[in-house]
Design an enzyme around this catalytic site. Structure first.
Site, PDB file in Angstrom:
ATOM      1  CD  GLN A  89     -13.342  67.585  -0.015  1.00 47.01           C
ATOM      2  OE1 GLN A  89     -13.048  66.396  -0.549  1.00 47.01           O
ATOM      3  NE2 GLN A  89     -12.804  67.478   1.376  1.00 47.01           N
ATOM      4  CB  CYS A  95     -13.439  63.490   0.790  1.00 47.00           C
ATOM      5  SG  CYS A  95     -12.741  62.783   2.183  1.00 47.00           S
ATOM      6  CG  HIS A 169      -9.526  62.446  -1.208  1.00 47.07           C
ATOM      7  ND1 HIS A 169     -10.289  63.448  -0.502  1.00 47.07           N
ATOM      8  CD2 HIS A 169      -9.843  62.401  -2.512  1.00 47.07           C
ATOM      9  CE1 HIS A 169     -10.931  64.030  -1.537  1.00 47.07           C
ATOM     10  NE2 HIS A 169     -10.731  63.440  -2.562  1.00 47.07           N
ATOM     11  CG  ASP A 184     -10.873  63.363  -6.188  1.00 48.35           C
ATOM     12  OD1 ASP A 184     -11.565  64.423  -5.222  1.00 48.35           O
ATOM     13  OD2 ASP A 184      -9.694  63.016  -6.185  1.00 48.35           O
TER      14      ASP A 184
END
Length: 232
Positions: A89, A95, A169, A184
């Site tokens: 990211q 996100c 997030h 992630d």
């Protein structure tokens, strides 16, 4: 040069389903809320489930844990399947979109797409790239950005401004080759959470979500969303 910023997506399953559908994913699979973590409430989630998204608050405790985990895993190399699609990211507040890309890209065997799907095209064009190059490619992808912007305006709560600091997030959990992965875009690599199966995937992913919750017991801002085969 400043990294680009998008408006944050709301943790709303309808908004997410519409988002991927605008990008050409057929609605044979849909996002839905997971209302609780006990077996009775989990049994209400339509099966099969192919991805789980967790929205959680980024607190000091979490950041300290993330740093520690990173150091530890740099020394103990994990076995990560080459079939896992992982994207970094680099866009502020993106996100939610990164989570959706992780959910979709790692389930192409289950999901169906329209012939001209911009999402499918993005995944195919980036399939051989590094996670960093995929991130750069996403920064230039107008169709995903425009769909993200319109989806971010659609939720039930007013979208924050671009500059507002959002400390929530999104991450995704997927099953690739019988292993549970946490994906992630803020982390340098996927995190392997042991074995899983199609039948136990939701329960296995929820066990990891419980660890996130236990780390911040005072926090209530956790949302879990499952991508399930449409049961209607």
């Amino acid at each position: 040069m400043d990294s680009p910023r998008w408006l944050p997506l709301e943790s709303n399953p309808e908004v997410m389903t519409k988002f991927v559908s605008c990008l050409g994913m057929k609605s044979t699979w849909q996002f839905g809320d997971v209302y609780g973590l006990d077996p009775e409430l989990l049994s209400m989630v339509p099966r099969p489930v192919c991805a789980v998204l967790l929205l959680f608050p980024v607190t000091e405790k979490y950041e300290a844990f993330k740093q520690e985990e990173e150091e530890k895993l740099k020394d103990q190399r994990q076995e990560v399947s080459p079939d896992v699609y992982f994207i970094k990211q680099t866009i502020g507040n993106a996100c939610g979109t990164i989570g959706l890309i992780h959910a979709v890209a790692n389930n192409q065997g289950h999901l169906e797409f329209e012939p001209d799907s911009p999402l499918k095209k993005f995944i195919e064009q980036t399939s051989k790239m590094t996670p960093e190059d995929r991130a750069t490619f996403l920064e230039k992808d107008e169709s995903i950005r425009v769909t993200h912007e319109s989806s971010a305006q659609e939720g039930q709560t007013e979208a924050p401004s671009l500059d507002e600091k959002v400390n929530l997030h999104f991450i995704a959990f997927v099953n690739v080759g019988g292993h549970l992965y946490e994906l992630d875009g803020r982390k340098p690599f996927p995190i392997v959470h042991g074995k899983t199966s199609e039948d136990t995937f939701l329960e296995d992913a929820v066990e990891v979500c419980k660890i996130f919750m236990a780390r911040d017991p005072q926090e209530v801002r956790f949302t879990i969303i499952a991508l399930s085969k449409d049961s209607y």
